[in-house]
Design an enzyme around this catalytic site. Structure first.
Site, PDB file in Angstrom:
ATOM      1  N   HIS A 167     117.122 -61.683 -55.707  1.00 13.50           N
ATOM      2  CA  HIS A 167     118.611 -61.840 -55.746  1.00 13.50           C
ATOM      3  C   HIS A 167     119.038 -61.888 -54.175  1.00 13.50           C
ATOM      4  O   HIS A 167     118.382 -61.426 -53.291  1.00 13.50           O
ATOM      5  CB  HIS A 167     119.125 -60.275 -56.085  1.00 13.50           C
ATOM      6  CG  HIS A 167     119.452 -59.992 -57.610  1.00 13.50           C
ATOM      7  ND1 HIS A 167     118.997 -58.645 -57.955  1.00 13.50           N
ATOM      8  CD2 HIS A 167     119.808 -60.849 -58.297  1.00 13.50           C
ATOM      9  CE1 HIS A 167     119.294 -58.926 -59.354  1.00 13.50           C
ATOM     10  NE2 HIS A 167     119.870 -60.080 -59.576  1.00 13.50           N
ATOM     11  N   CYS A 263     122.000 -52.634 -53.888  1.00 17.92           N
ATOM     12  CA  CYS A 263     122.134 -53.118 -55.378  1.00 17.92           C
ATOM     13  C   CYS A 263     122.542 -51.828 -56.195  1.00 17.92           C
ATOM     14  O   CYS A 263     123.100 -51.792 -57.069  1.00 17.92           O
ATOM     15  CB  CYS A 263     120.398 -52.908 -55.946  1.00 17.92           C
ATOM     16  SG  CYS A 263     119.396 -54.313 -55.128  1.00 17.92           S
TER      17      CYS A 263
HETATM   18  N1  ARG Z   1     115.297 -54.001 -62.132  1.00 21.76           N
HETATM   19  C1  ARG Z   1     116.701 -54.802 -61.467  1.00 21.76           C
HETATM   20  C2  ARG Z   1     116.569 -56.381 -62.014  1.00 21.76           C
HETATM   21  O1  ARG Z   1     115.621 -56.668 -61.657  1.00 21.76           O
HETATM   22  C3  ARG Z   1     116.905 -54.531 -60.058  1.00 21.76           C
HETATM   23  C4  ARG Z   1     118.352 -55.153 -59.642  1.00 21.76           C
HETATM   24  C5  ARG Z   1     118.652 -54.954 -58.113  1.00 21.76           C
HETATM   25  N2  ARG Z   1     119.973 -55.335 -57.954  1.00 21.76           N
HETATM   26  C6  ARG Z   1     120.091 -56.061 -56.928  1.00 21.76           C
HETATM   27  N3  ARG Z   1     121.495 -56.262 -56.616  1.00 21.76           N
HETATM   28  N4  ARG Z   1     119.207 -56.817 -56.246  1.00 21.76           N
HETATM   29  O2  ARG Z   1     117.562 -56.724 -62.267  1.00 21.76           O
END
Ligand code: ARG
Length: 707
Positions: A167, A263
């Site tokens: 991300h 996040c």
């Molecule tokens: N386990 C989640 C995923 O893989 C973690 C999300 C983390 N969020 C972020 N905005 N980076 O989607």
């Protein structure tokens, strides 16, 4: 200021239940709920002390819902609701959507199957000037067009390339005052240039990998405060110097799911800058492919190429041929972050057989004039080794003189029968027209998949990839090459050899000489060295002073090659030395005796060169090109640079055999994406001796029976 609001979601149902990013691997059910609650509470307090925190009720069965950054993207009173890439998280969508609607936001929904993961992949410049949007893992590039339109803001697309930073908010964090905290290695080169173009060096805080893996970029910035899981001493001091107050709060339990402070929050008050409007460098184009697309795997190759090159695609239609022999056709919408990337991608796609559709309004190739002799217009189309056609005045015309790395020049435009020709840059003349862009160009790749699988080329590559070439494997390849050499000779075809001095050092010259004597070789290309060492060996029995029979250095032997050069110089050239009886064996001797033309290109060494050596490299290139013309097969024998040169001037369809002891060289030379090239990783002397004995077997049909 008090109006600042964040959205969070309590970790009541948080756990690592599945694996959708590398951080989750090995962590299934390994996080402690109690510790997670504790860590989340601390973060909640820190944010609450500085802003209002809204809470969305956690939903059972959706463990990642704590990561509210992925709820959607908010600007003013608009919210683009996320479309999760992984089914594991898609069930969160209705809950987030509901929250947005209940809280007065207008919810925007992206088309089905166009993933976009909200503020996890889209971050506003903290001055509100533009939106940085990530793609590559979770969000599709094509979603960025919708963001620009709906939110009326400039979108800068960034291509994520390291799956640990899947991300944008895991490796990129715009801060107040125009600062940027980021991990450059998580982005491709193009994206790094985009970043550097927008954020001055003095404002870029590039962090080290050690901080990046602690999720230092996954920070919440409120005014001067920056909240993160953990920072190194160095990072702390850089941030302090830039005027920030760093607050560390451990979020290790959430790291196990691949998230941290940023996040776990979604800033829901993002002010609109009235003077900022939509703008987008994104470009989309449709491309078309036709042929045995499935058998040959071209479509998947095209799609991989698009994604690896930083673009994204949408398959508009795919007509599958019904019978084994029917052709398929596909139309694909290609999106790229900029015009530059689009042209790069499109050119590569043309190379594998794609074409810009012509049905809608017959697109001619775009032409531009050469302004300065020897210089092409900026976005000239770079030619490849594949047979190419260009569309001029509605007619497809074949390009002559096909070669790699040239420009396509068009002449006779007014005449009604225009001509297209590949030219190297230096041959372009002011006033001439050159093809630019990617319209109206097609390459004929004959996408015939079933032949491709039958071909030995694919096997060769598998064999090279192993790094070890079993003797038997080499023998099999040699058998095939021998057979083809024989065919070419007997039908009056042309085989060209490009050879390096290693041929001599490895004891291969007597074999190469016999190939020439027996009429298998029709042209020899090399540098000064192959000739010098061959003649040294022929006349003195040494190669670079090493006795070829005994394999030991001869006293004073290092002078031998100089003596050789001197002798030839006295005679005037190699041919005269042969006539005078000074040389009576070897590669060069056979060339002279059998009228096999040779071109020796240049030398940087000042101990030579031989009088035959062409030292004007441009003249040498032209002479090489002439020899390559009409070749059926080219044997590249341990000469990397001369072989690369030859490869570039050789159109597809000519069989290339590259032999080198170094697998990297073989891969580089043989991997031109055409089926006709074969790579052999072995000692070139050994190769030549096998080849000669194989040819002997072919000549005497009874040998096998007798043996
Ligand atoms: N386990 C989640 C995923 O893989 C973690 C999300 C983390 N969020 C972020 N905005 N980076 O989607």
């Amino acid at each position: 200021m008090t109006e600042l609001r964040f959205l969070m979601c309590a970790p009541d149902h948080y756990d690592v239940d599945y694996i959708i990013n590398p951080w989750m691997e090995g962590n299934i059910h390994k996080s402690s709920r109690d510790r997670a609650v504790e860590q989340w509470q601390s973060l909640y307090q820190i944010i609450k002390d500085r802003a209002i925190v809204d809470l969305v009720p956690p939903a059972k069965g959706w463990p990642d819902m704590v990561f509210t950054a992925n709820a959607g993207l908010v600007l003013g009173d608009k919210a683009v609701v996320s479309r999760f890439y992984h089914p594991e998280r898609q069930g969160e969508e209705p809950y987030f959507r509901q929250w947005f609607e209940d809280n007065g936001f207008t919810a925007y929904e992206l088309p089905k199957d166009l993933p976009f993961e909200g503020a996890g992949d889209a971050l506003f410049d903290r001055e509100g000037r533009w939106l940085w949007a990530g793609y590559g893992f979770r969000s599709e590039l094509a979603s960025h067009g919708y963001l620009a339109e709906w939110l009326d803001i400039e979108v800068l697309s960034l291509h994520l390339v390291d799956d640990r930073f899947y991300h944008l908010d895991t490796c990129f964090c715009p801060l107040q005052g125009g600062y940027l905290l980021y991990y450059p290695a998580a982005f491709d080169g193009y994206s790094n240039r985009v970043i550097e173009g927008r954020v001055p060096a003095s404002k870029r805080i590039a962090i080290a990998e050690a901080d990046a893996v602690n999720f230092a970029c996954n920070a919440v910035n409120i005014g001067d405060t920056v909240v993160m899981n953990k920072a190194s001493v160095e990072l702390r001091s850089v941030l302090t110097k830039a005027g920030f107050d760093l607050v560390e709060t451990p979020l290790t339990e959430f790291l196990k799911a691949g998230g941290a402070s940023k996040c776990l929050t979604l800033r829901v008050t993002e002010p609109i800058m009235p003077d900022r409007h939509a703008s987008l460098t994104l470009e989309s184009r449709v491309l078309e492919m036709r042929g045995h697309l499935l058998d040959a795997g071209v479509v998947s190759r095209a799609l991989d190429l698009i994604v690896e090159g930083g673009g994204s695609f949408q398959v508009l239609n795919f007509d599958l041929g019904e019978q084994r022999n029917s052709e398929s056709s596909a139309r694909i919408k290609l999106t790229a972050p900029s015009r530059l990337v689009m042209e790069e991608l499109f050119s590569q796609l043309i190379e594998i057989g794609a074409i810009a559709p012509t049905d809608e309004g017959q697109k001619d190739a775009l032409l531009e004039d050469v302004i300065q002799t020897g210089v092409a217009p900026d976005d000239f189309y770079v030619s490849t080794i594949y047979p190419t056609e260009v569309q001029i005045n509605g007619q497809w015309i074949a390009v002559d003189n096909q070669r790699m790395d040239g420009a396509i020049a068009i002449t006779g435009l007014g005449s009604g029968s225009p001509k297209a020709q590949c030219k190297v840059l230096r041959d372009l003349v002011a006033g001439e027209s050159v093809v630019v862009g990617v319209d109206g160009i097609r390459t004929n790749r004959k996408i015939t998949g079933r032949d491709a699988t039958k071909s030995s080329a694919s096997q060769e590559f598998a064999f090279m990839a192993n790094g070890v070439s079993s003797e038997r494997r080499v023998e099999l390849v040699v058998e095939q090459i021998a057979w083809e050499l024989r065919q070419i000779r007997d039908r009056g075809g042309k085989t060209v050899v490009v050879a390096g001095p290693v041929v001599v050092h490895t004891g291969g010259s007597e074999h190469l000489a016999s190939l020439i004597r027996d009429g298998y070789i029709h042209s020899l290309l090399g540098g000064n060295a192959i000739a010098v060492h061959d003649i040294e060996q022929a006349t003195m029995g040494t190669s670079l002073g090493v006795d070829m029979k005994q394999g030991i250095a001869v006293r004073g032997g290092h002078r031998h090659h100089l003596k050789t050069i001197n002798t030839i110089r006295r005679h005037g050239n190699i041919a005269k030395a042969v006539e005078a009886g000074s040389i009576h064996q070897g590669v060069m001797y056979e060339c002279v005796k059998h009228d096999v033309p040779y071109v020796l290109a240049g030398s940087i060494r000042d101990d030579g060169p031989l009088p035959d050596t062409v030292t004007d490299m441009i003249v040498a290139q032209e002479q090489y090109a002439k020899q390559v013309e009409g070749a059926d097969m080219i044997l590249m024998l341990s000469s990397m640079l001369h072989s690369i040169g030859v490869g570039n001037m050789t159109p597809a369809g000519v069989k290339l055999v590259c032999v080198d002891i170094n697998p990297a060289v073989v891969t580089k030379l043989a991997d031109r994406g055409s089926l006709e090239s074969v790579g052999v990783v072995t000692d070139v002397g050994l190769f030549l001796s096998l080849l000669v004995s194989q040819l002997e077997k072919l000549t005497s049909p009874y040998q096998l029976v007798n043996a």
